[in-house]
Design an enzyme around this catalytic site. Structure first.
Site, PDB file in Angstrom:
ATOM      1  N   TRP A 291      36.224  11.997 -17.198  1.00 22.67           N
ATOM      2  CA  TRP A 291      34.884  12.595 -17.127  1.00 22.67           C
ATOM      3  C   TRP A 291      34.874  13.809 -18.057  1.00 22.67           C
ATOM      4  O   TRP A 291      35.742  14.693 -17.905  1.00 22.67           O
ATOM      5  CB  TRP A 291      34.616  13.002 -15.675  1.00 22.67           C
ATOM      6  CG  TRP A 291      33.261  13.554 -15.398  1.00 22.67           C
ATOM      7  CD1 TRP A 291      32.064  13.024 -15.783  1.00 22.67           C
ATOM      8  CD2 TRP A 291      32.952  14.744 -14.657  1.00 22.67           C
ATOM      9  NE1 TRP A 291      31.032  13.803 -15.323  1.00 22.67           N
ATOM     10  CE2 TRP A 291      31.554  14.866 -14.636  1.00 22.67           C
ATOM     11  CE3 TRP A 291      33.730  15.713 -14.012  1.00 22.67           C
ATOM     12  CZ2 TRP A 291      30.908  15.917 -13.994  1.00 22.67           C
ATOM     13  CZ3 TRP A 291      33.090  16.752 -13.364  1.00 22.67           C
ATOM     14  CH2 TRP A 291      31.696  16.848 -13.359  1.00 22.67           C
TER      15      TRP A 291
ATOM     16  N   ASP B 199      40.469  13.256  -7.901  1.00 19.20           N
ATOM     17  CA  ASP B 199      39.032  13.465  -7.897  1.00 19.20           C
ATOM     18  C   ASP B 199      38.424  12.189  -7.312  1.00 19.20           C
ATOM     19  O   ASP B 199      38.548  11.116  -7.900  1.00 19.20           O
ATOM     20  CB  ASP B 199      38.540  13.699  -9.334  1.00 19.20           C
ATOM     21  CG  ASP B 199      37.055  14.042  -9.392  1.00 19.20           C
ATOM     22  OD1 ASP B 199      36.377  13.930  -8.352  1.00 19.20           O
ATOM     23  OD2 ASP B 199      36.580  14.408 -10.486  1.00 19.20           O
TER      24      ASP B 199
ATOM     25  N   ALA C 294      34.955  10.747  -6.187  1.00 24.51           N
ATOM     26  CA  ALA C 294      33.514  11.015  -6.211  1.00 24.51           C
ATOM     27  C   ALA C 294      32.688   9.778  -5.884  1.00 24.51           C
ATOM     28  O   ALA C 294      31.469   9.869  -5.799  1.00 24.51           O
ATOM     29  CB  ALA C 294      33.112  11.559  -7.585  1.00 24.51           C
TER      30      ALA C 294
ATOM     31  N   LYS D   2      27.195  11.010  -4.461  1.00 27.66           N
ATOM     32  CA  LYS D   2      26.843   9.619  -4.707  1.00 27.66           C
ATOM     33  C   LYS D   2      26.809   8.819  -3.406  1.00 27.66           C
ATOM     34  O   LYS D   2      25.861   8.085  -3.159  1.00 27.66           O
ATOM     35  CB  LYS D   2      27.834   8.962  -5.669  1.00 27.66           C
ATOM     36  CG  LYS D   2      28.481   9.911  -6.659  1.00 27.66           C
ATOM     37  CD  LYS D   2      27.678  10.138  -7.907  1.00 27.66           C
ATOM     38  CE  LYS D   2      28.221  11.333  -8.649  1.00 27.66           C
ATOM     39  NZ  LYS D   2      27.914  11.459 -10.007  1.00 27.66           N
TER      40      LYS D   2
HETATM   41  C1  LMR Z   1      28.216  11.414 -14.428  1.00 30.33           C
HETATM   42  O1  LMR Z   1      29.382  11.286 -14.808  1.00 30.33           O
HETATM   43  O2  LMR Z   1      27.255  10.933 -15.041  1.00 30.33           O
HETATM   44  C2  LMR Z   1      27.942  12.169 -13.155  1.00 30.33           C
HETATM   45  O3  LMR Z   1      29.116  12.598 -12.579  1.00 30.33           O
HETATM   46  C3  LMR Z   1      26.944  13.236 -13.333  1.00 30.33           C
HETATM   47  C4  LMR Z   1      27.465  14.423 -14.072  1.00 30.33           C
HETATM   48  O4  LMR Z   1      27.339  15.533 -13.552  1.00 30.33           O
HETATM   49  O5  LMR Z   1      27.979  14.278 -15.186  1.00 30.33           O
END
Ligand code: LMR
Length: 394
Positions: free
Chosen positions: A127, A208, A210, A243
């Site tokens: 991410w 992590d 999520a 989520k």
């Molecule tokens: C994403 O990866 O799109 C989500 O986790 C939202 C974000 O805050 O980036």
């Protein structure tokens, strides 16, 4: 003072969100930001959340501060949801945070406090905000191989080879389930190999998590996190409720510090509370209270779990539908990985140029690394996307 400020690099995901909003084309398809959408393109408030909000409105008599680590009842309920009985409760320190990002940020700060020399290993890719926050805090970041561009699965061999460079005290960031941005995940045998390696090297895992409930189911999605937490001397777990409870804007998350050393918990707990105080004092309570109510009430919990399961199944159907349509149009099985991936995302494996072409010629928005939000699709848009993918030559 302000003249010394420098423009900061734009966040890829949020920039795309803005571009999508500004695109006047009616046929546009949003596969960008990781927000669940139903077949009508709506991100609904879950039924159990509505019911809990109603009850809260009737029952709540004060909005006075709770505690620096948030409501202990929220921590208890979330620890049970994620870890079940994998680790005795008295070994887990926990604090509520503003969303999963808040938990990630607090975890990184804790790492820096505890061991300024620690490096944090992240998957390639991860991410983007993981890397952004690490760089902002000045924490040395190392990437390990993760996604195999050929198979679109995990390059387990490459990953284990790169984690061989972990030194004692380094932290290894892992996605508990539903890897963001690729959708490719380790199986439990691979997880065990990672755990064994980290234990041999003295590395500390940070998980992590999520998207619990979006992949293989609420329990199955927690298996890896439970395995890690019960098999290593210490670990960090950053969890999000955005989520799986659909409460994105309420900013509800939890950071856990797990240590097998019975005496460590008190100091870990105080440190989490201290870090909250330094950054924002008390964490938000509204979302946490709803989650606690739902997890502790048999009827609300059953309804929430059923709706979450519907969401999960609808994403699996969309995956299968897209893979089938691509198979039909391309006459090849090379997109079969879309049905194997889990969670909200899949990395298509298209070049940035093709991603750009999908946007300019077909009004299809995905992140530049070709991450698609599967939940952004529906029965009508699957054939449109599949045709565009084949047309641009992915
Ligand atoms: C994403 O990866 O799109 C989500 O986790 C939202 C974000 O805050 O980036």
């Amino acid at each position: 003072m302000f003249q010394h400020l420098k423009a900061q690099p734009a966040d890829k995901i949020l920039t795309l969100m803005q571009m999508y909003r500004e695109d006047p084309r009616e046929t546009k398809i949003d596969l960008g930001v990781g927000v669940y959408k139903n077949a009508e393109g709506v991100t609904p408030v879950m039924r159990a959340i509505k019911a809990a909000e109603h009850r809260l409105w009737e029952e709540q008599e004060t909005k006075a501060y709770v505690g620096l680590a948030g409501d202990p009842g929220f921590s208890d309920a979330m620890i049970k949801l994620i870890l079940d009985d994998a680790v005795p409760r008295e070994l887990v320190a926990a604090a509520a945070t503003p969303g999963g990002t808040g938990a990630v940020r607090q975890a990184f700060e804790l790492i820096q406090m505890a061991n300024p020399k620690a490096r944090v290993f992240v998957s390639n890719p991860t991410w983007p905000n993981h890397i952004s926050i690490l760089q902002y805090l000045g924490i040395e970041t190392v990437t390990y191989r993760y996604f195999d561009d050929e198979t679109r699965g995990v390059d387990v061999e490459g990953m284990l080879a790169d984690l061989g460079d972990v030194r004692k005290g380094d932290v290894v960031l892992l996605h508990g389930c539903c890897h963001n941005p690729t959708g490719a995940n380790l199986n439990l045998v691979d997880w065990q190999a990672v755990v064994d390696l980290l234990n041999a090297q003295g590395g500390v895992p940070m998980i992590d998590i999520a998207y619990q409930g979006f992949g293989d189911g609420l329990e199955a999605d927690a298996d890896a996190t439970r395995l890690v937490a019960s098999s290593v001397p210490e670990c960090l777990i950053a969890a999000s409720c955005s989520k799986n409870f659909g409460i994105y804007r309420e900013r509800t998350g939890l950071l856990m510090a797990v240590s097998q050393e019975a005496g460590a918990r008190a100091l870990n707990q105080d440190t989490l509370a201290f870090l909250n105080r330094q950054n924002y004092s008390f964490p938000p309570d509204h979302g946490a209270r709803l989650v606690t109510m739902i997890l502790n009430d048999a009827d609300l919990r059953a309804d929430w779990a059923a709706e979450l399961e519907d969401v999960r199944r609808s994403m699996l159907n969309l995956r299968q539908g897209l893979a089938d349509e691509l198979q039909r149009l391309s006459g090849s099985d090379r997109f079969g990985f879309l049905a194997q991936h889990r969670g909200m995302f899949s990395r298509l494996g298209a070049s940035p140029e093709l991603v750009e072409k999908l946007r300019s010629d077909h009004a299809i928005y995905m992140i530049g690394d070709s991450r698609m939000n599967i939940a952004g699709l529906n029965a009508k848009t699957i054939p449109i996307l599949a045709k565009a993918i084949v047309d641009v030559g992915v």
